[in-house]
Design a protein around this motif. Structure first.
Motif, PDB file in Angstrom:
ATOM      1  N   SER A   1      -8.487  -4.074 -32.564  1.00 42.28           N
ATOM      2  CA  SER A   1      -7.721  -5.325 -32.412  1.00 42.28           C
ATOM      3  C   SER A   1      -7.171  -5.831 -33.745  1.00 42.28           C
ATOM      4  CB  SER A   1      -8.575  -6.426 -31.772  1.00 42.28           C
ATOM      5  OG  SER A   1      -8.923  -6.058 -30.479  1.00 42.28           O
ATOM      6  N   ILE A   2      -6.810  -4.905 -34.619  1.00 49.83           N
ATOM      7  CA  ILE A   2      -6.223  -5.289 -35.912  1.00 49.83           C
ATOM      8  C   ILE A   2      -4.712  -5.006 -35.841  1.00 49.83           C
ATOM      9  CG2 ILE A   2      -6.170  -4.854 -38.407  1.00 49.83           C
ATOM     10  CD1 ILE A   2      -9.050  -3.948 -38.268  1.00 49.83           C
ATOM     11  N   PRO A   3      -3.880  -6.027 -36.117  1.00 52.08           N
ATOM     12  CA  PRO A   3      -2.429  -5.783 -36.096  1.00 52.08           C
ATOM     13  C   PRO A   3      -1.968  -5.061 -37.354  1.00 52.08           C
ATOM     14  CG  PRO A   3      -2.877  -8.062 -36.709  1.00 52.08           C
ATOM     15  CD  PRO A   3      -4.219  -7.425 -36.434  1.00 52.08           C
ATOM     16  N   GLY A   4      -0.781  -4.470 -37.266  1.00 51.27           N
ATOM     17  CA  GLY A   4      -0.182  -3.802 -38.421  1.00 51.27           C
ATOM     18  C   GLY A   4       1.327  -3.997 -38.370  1.00 51.27           C
ATOM     19  N   VAL A   5       1.932  -4.106 -39.550  1.00 52.41           N
ATOM     20  CA  VAL A   5       3.390  -4.228 -39.625  1.00 52.41           C
ATOM     21  C   VAL A   5       3.908  -3.241 -40.658  1.00 52.41           C
ATOM     22  CG1 VAL A   5       5.337  -5.744 -40.169  1.00 52.41           C
ATOM     23  CG2 VAL A   5       3.364  -6.669 -38.955  1.00 52.41           C
ATOM     24  N   VAL A   6       4.773  -2.332 -40.203  1.00 51.14           N
ATOM     25  CA  VAL A   6       5.430  -1.407 -41.130  1.00 51.14           C
ATOM     26  C   VAL A   6       6.540  -2.191 -41.822  1.00 51.14           C
ATOM     27  CG1 VAL A   6       6.897   0.640 -41.290  1.00 51.14           C
ATOM     28  CG2 VAL A   6       4.986   0.606 -39.671  1.00 51.14           C
ATOM     29  N   THR A   7       6.593  -2.093 -43.139  1.00 49.36           N
ATOM     30  CA  THR A   7       7.634  -2.856 -43.820  1.00 49.36           C
ATOM     31  C   THR A   7       8.188  -2.136 -45.038  1.00 49.36           C
ATOM     32  OG1 THR A   7       8.244  -5.102 -44.436  1.00 49.36           O
ATOM     33  CG2 THR A   7       6.234  -4.249 -45.411  1.00 49.36           C
ATOM     34  N   GLY A   8       9.314  -2.678 -45.538  1.00 52.10           N
ATOM     35  CA  GLY A   8       9.960  -2.107 -46.723  1.00 52.10           C
ATOM     36  C   GLY A   8       9.426  -2.725 -47.999  1.00 52.10           C
ATOM     37  N   PHE A   9      10.222  -2.670 -49.059  1.00 56.97           N
ATOM     38  CA  PHE A   9       9.684  -2.929 -50.392  1.00 56.97           C
ATOM     39  C   PHE A   9      10.346  -4.098 -51.114  1.00 56.97           C
ATOM     40  CE2 PHE A   9       9.337   1.392 -48.998  1.00 56.97           C
ATOM     41  CZ  PHE A   9       7.968   1.559 -49.044  1.00 56.97           C
ATOM     42  N   GLU A  10      11.323  -4.710 -50.427  1.00 62.80           N
ATOM     43  CA  GLU A  10      12.008  -5.856 -51.033  1.00 62.80           C
ATOM     44  C   GLU A  10      11.184  -7.118 -50.736  1.00 62.80           C
ATOM     45  OE1 GLU A  10      14.495  -5.445 -52.974  1.00 62.80           O
ATOM     46  OE2 GLU A  10      14.716  -3.313 -52.522  1.00 62.80           O
ATOM     47  N   PRO A  11      11.437  -8.197 -51.511  1.00 63.32           N
ATOM     48  CA  PRO A  11      10.621  -9.409 -51.329  1.00 63.32           C
ATOM     49  C   PRO A  11      10.620  -9.920 -49.887  1.00 63.32           C
ATOM     50  CG  PRO A  11      12.043  -9.633 -53.250  1.00 63.32           C
ATOM     51  CD  PRO A  11      12.380  -8.328 -52.639  1.00 63.32           C
ATOM     52  N   VAL A  12      11.815  -9.963 -49.261  1.00 61.34           N
ATOM     53  CA  VAL A  12      11.879 -10.510 -47.903  1.00 61.34           C
ATOM     54  C   VAL A  12      11.136  -9.598 -46.923  1.00 61.34           C
ATOM     55  CG1 VAL A  12      13.505 -10.977 -46.002  1.00 61.34           C
ATOM     56  CG2 VAL A  12      13.927 -11.920 -48.284  1.00 61.34           C
ATOM     57  N   ASP A  13      11.223  -8.276 -47.139  1.00 62.59           N
ATOM     58  CA  ASP A  13      10.470  -7.338 -46.287  1.00 62.59           C
ATOM     59  C   ASP A  13       8.986  -7.687 -46.303  1.00 62.59           C
ATOM     60  OD1 ASP A  13      12.575  -5.521 -45.642  1.00 62.59           O
ATOM     61  OD2 ASP A  13      12.366  -4.565 -47.598  1.00 62.59           O
TER      62      ASP A  13
ATOM     63  N   GLY B   1      -3.766 -15.826 -33.548  1.00 63.02           N
ATOM     64  CA  GLY B   1      -3.995 -15.983 -32.122  1.00 63.02           C
ATOM     65  C   GLY B   1      -2.953 -15.283 -31.282  1.00 63.02           C
ATOM     66  N   GLY B   2      -1.947 -14.732 -31.962  1.00 65.93           N
ATOM     67  CA  GLY B   2      -0.968 -13.934 -31.230  1.00 65.93           C
ATOM     68  C   GLY B   2      -1.622 -12.636 -30.777  1.00 65.93           C
ATOM     69  N   LYS B   3      -0.900 -11.878 -29.978  1.00 66.42           N
ATOM     70  CA  LYS B   3      -1.449 -10.607 -29.498  1.00 66.42           C
ATOM     71  C   LYS B   3      -1.307  -9.570 -30.608  1.00 66.42           C
ATOM     72  CE  LYS B   3      -1.080  -8.112 -25.199  1.00 66.42           C
ATOM     73  NZ  LYS B   3      -0.358  -6.929 -25.343  1.00 66.42           N
ATOM     74  N   PRO B   4      -2.398  -8.890 -30.999  1.00 68.37           N
ATOM     75  CA  PRO B   4      -2.219  -7.885 -32.050  1.00 68.37           C
ATOM     76  C   PRO B   4      -1.311  -6.750 -31.586  1.00 68.37           C
ATOM     77  CG  PRO B   4      -4.463  -7.794 -31.167  1.00 68.37           C
ATOM     78  CD  PRO B   4      -3.783  -8.976 -30.538  1.00 68.37           C
ATOM     79  N   ALA B   5      -0.465  -6.281 -32.483  1.00 66.95           N
ATOM     80  CA  ALA B   5       0.466  -5.200 -32.144  1.00 66.95           C
ATOM     81  C   ALA B   5       0.811  -4.449 -33.418  1.00 66.95           C
ATOM     82  CB  ALA B   5       1.741  -5.791 -31.536  1.00 66.95           C
TER      83      ALA B   5
ATOM     84  N   ALA C   1       3.245   5.677 -33.712  1.00 69.82           N
ATOM     85  CA  ALA C   1       2.152   6.042 -32.799  1.00 69.82           C
ATOM     86  C   ALA C   1       0.795   6.236 -33.495  1.00 69.82           C
ATOM     87  CB  ALA C   1       2.535   7.286 -32.010  1.00 69.82           C
ATOM     88  N   PRO C   2       0.743   6.866 -34.687  1.00 69.99           N
ATOM     89  CA  PRO C   2      -0.587   7.094 -35.291  1.00 69.99           C
ATOM     90  C   PRO C   2      -1.335   5.832 -35.676  1.00 69.99           C
ATOM     91  CG  PRO C   2       1.078   8.489 -36.317  1.00 69.99           C
ATOM     92  CD  PRO C   2       1.817   7.493 -35.466  1.00 69.99           C
ATOM     93  N   TYR C   3      -0.666   4.652 -35.616  1.00 69.39           N
ATOM     94  CA  TYR C   3      -1.348   3.410 -35.981  1.00 69.39           C
ATOM     95  C   TYR C   3      -1.880   2.649 -34.767  1.00 69.39           C
ATOM     96  CZ  TYR C   3       1.552   4.191 -40.168  1.00 69.39           C
ATOM     97  OH  TYR C   3       2.172   4.737 -41.265  1.00 69.39           O
ATOM     98  N   ARG C   4      -1.554   3.117 -33.568  1.00 72.93           N
ATOM     99  CA  ARG C   4      -1.898   2.343 -32.353  1.00 72.93           C
ATOM    100  C   ARG C   4      -3.404   2.105 -32.232  1.00 72.93           C
ATOM    101  NH1 ARG C   4       2.877   0.473 -31.230  1.00 72.93           N
ATOM    102  NH2 ARG C   4       4.418   2.008 -30.654  1.00 72.93           N
ATOM    103  N   PHE C   5      -4.198   3.035 -32.741  1.00 72.11           N
ATOM    104  CA  PHE C   5      -5.653   2.879 -32.594  1.00 72.11           C
ATOM    105  C   PHE C   5      -6.156   1.596 -33.249  1.00 72.11           C
ATOM    106  CE2 PHE C   5      -7.433   3.587 -36.796  1.00 72.11           C
ATOM    107  CZ  PHE C   5      -6.377   4.177 -37.471  1.00 72.11           C
ATOM    108  N   LEU C   6      -5.423   1.121 -34.262  1.00 66.98           N
ATOM    109  CA  LEU C   6      -5.860  -0.115 -34.940  1.00 66.98           C
ATOM    110  C   LEU C   6      -5.925  -1.267 -33.937  1.00 66.98           C
ATOM    111  CD1 LEU C   6      -3.778   0.117 -38.241  1.00 66.98           C
ATOM    112  CD2 LEU C   6      -6.266   0.336 -38.040  1.00 66.98           C
ATOM    113  N   VAL C   7      -4.936  -1.326 -33.064  1.00 63.00           N
ATOM    114  CA  VAL C   7      -4.893  -2.373 -32.047  1.00 63.00           C
ATOM    115  C   VAL C   7      -5.843  -2.033 -30.904  1.00 63.00           C
ATOM    116  CG1 VAL C   7      -3.411  -3.432 -30.309  1.00 63.00           C
ATOM    117  CG2 VAL C   7      -2.538  -3.046 -32.621  1.00 63.00           C
ATOM    118  N   ASP C   8      -5.754  -0.791 -30.408  1.00 62.05           N
ATOM    119  CA  ASP C   8      -6.527  -0.410 -29.215  1.00 62.05           C
ATOM    120  C   ASP C   8      -8.031  -0.445 -29.472  1.00 62.05           C
ATOM    121  OD1 ASP C   8      -4.096  -0.004 -28.106  1.00 62.05           O
ATOM    122  OD2 ASP C   8      -4.122   2.184 -28.272  1.00 62.05           O
ATOM    123  N   GLU C   9      -8.455   0.002 -30.656  1.00 61.75           N
ATOM    124  CA  GLU C   9      -9.903   0.126 -30.899  1.00 61.75           C
ATOM    125  C   GLU C   9     -10.473  -0.997 -31.753  1.00 61.75           C
ATOM    126  OE1 GLU C   9     -11.064   4.097 -32.152  1.00 61.75           O
ATOM    127  OE2 GLU C   9      -9.212   4.870 -31.266  1.00 61.75           O
TER     128      GLU C   9
END
Ligand code: SF4
Length: 362
Positions: free
Chosen positions: A214-226, A240-244, A204-212
């Motif tokens: 329009s910058i997307p964010g992805v929470v991820t782990g630390f391995e190469p594939v992550d 061009g996808g929808k930021p989320a 929830a604390p990251y939602r403002f990035l999209v709402d205010e």
């Protein structure tokens, strides 16, 4: 149930992701920023910068807690270290961080009592074992660290310890993301969001990035594939996808985070304005100890004179931390400034961008 990490290090899967990233990015210019010291190290270790398409830039943001600590706070700890009867207890990576004119390592060499501890509970034990001394724990870190510090203060209160306190320089990640998203000099197309911090905060604390912004964010782990998966998701959204705000680290993070840990932090700390290296003073971005626990607040317990703040000459850590330049663009990088002879904090801490760039020659 144990998680098989092998799949997250699978070279064939990694290669496929790299190819898909290249095809999605094409000849576009994209700036993606990570804001976690462990991501900084992983990206360097796996050499991802050198295998990304030419237009995809992986920037390091303010994810190293030691690096973002302002000189003023370091000078404050150094002033505390000079008081008689004080023991400064700190994690090792704070020792060599330069303040305006000195460091904790220099203070220790000068005969002041500065000790490395591996957890804040070690500092409590130190206080218990040395009733004639006042032990001050240097509290530096983000949302991942603060629940432990809050628990330590509650523990010290339960034990009735009168000679233990914390010098809180704790910070919260979302206000720093806001400052960077709002910085007209830095264009960020997506954030690789921190895995550890998000275990506490949730999404929830990251939602403002999209709402205010329009910058997307992805929470991820630390391995190469992550990391590669997060880059692909961000590239697709930026194309061009929808930021989320996406969670690509479901094995470690749930959307709600850890409300129990947050409640413990809220019990002991309240938000305050805090000064960040590179970002300046950001409103409600720090944590101060509540009045109820003021006896554990080293800032209030000890009155010290702090020397006028000076920045390290020529050091561009501030610009590095907000993604305005890469470490290699600092004229001192690898010349006057190396991990053996660091000039700024970004070269001191192993999680610092300059140290990661130097070590892995990213
Ligand atoms: Fe500062 Fe050294 Fe990094 Fe330059 S290379 S920004 S002097 S820490």
């Amino acid at each position: 149930r144990a998680i098989d990490l092998g799949a997250f290090r699978d070279p064939a899967l990694a290669r496929e992701l790299i190819e898909r990233i290249a095809s999605v990015v094409g000849d576009r210019e994209l700036n993606l920023m990570e804001v976690c010291g462990t991501h900084t190290m992983s990206i360097g270790r796996y050499g991802f910068r050198s295998i990304m398409p030419p237009g995809l830039h992986l920037l390091s943001g303010p994810g190293c807690p030691v690096c973002v600590t302002a000189n003023r706070d370091i000078d404050h700890v150094i002033a505390l270290a000079k008081l008689d009867g004080i023991v400064i207890a700190t994690f090792g990576d704070m020792m060599r961080v330069p303040g305006s004119t000195s460091s904790l390592a220099a203070q220790k060499a000068a005969g002041h009592d500065v000790r490395i501890v591996y957890s804040p509970l070690d500092a409590v034990r130190l206080a218990q074992d040395n009733p004639g001394l006042d032990v001050i724990f240097v509290g530096v870190g983000f949302e991942t660290t603060t629940p432990t510090i809050a628990a330590t203060i509650l523990d010290a209160a339960a034990r009735g310890l009168a000679n233990f306190s914390v010098m809180s320089a704790h910070k919260m990640t979302p206000p720093a993301l806001r400052a960077i998203a709002d910085d007209p000099e830095t264009r960020i197309d997506g954030f690789i969001l921190p895995g550890h911090v998000s275990t506490i905060t949730g999404l929830a604390p990251y939602r403002f990035l999209v709402d205010e912004f329009s910058i997307p964010g992805v929470v991820t782990g630390f391995e190469p594939v992550d990391i590669l998966e997060s880059i692909l998701l961000l590239a697709e959204m930026a194309r061009g996808g929808k930021p989320a705000i996406e969670n690509a680290y479901r094995r470690g993070v749930n959307a709600e985070g850890n409300p129990v840990a947050r409640a413990m932090v809220d019990r002991v700390f309240e938000t305050c304005d805090a000064t960040w290296r590179g970002l300046g003073t950001l409103p409600s971005s720090g944590l101060a100890i509540r009045d109820e626990y003021a006896r554990f607040d080293a800032r209030r317990r000890f009155d010290v004179e702090i020397e006028p703040t000076q920045e390290q000459r020529g050091c561009r850590c501030g610009d590095v931390l907000r993604g305005a330049i890469a470490p290699t663009s600092c004229p001192l990088f690898g010349r006057a400034c190396t991990p053996e002879h660091p000039i700024g904090p970004c070269m001191v801490s192993s999680e610092g961008s300059c140290a990661a760039y130097f070590r892995y020659r990213a």
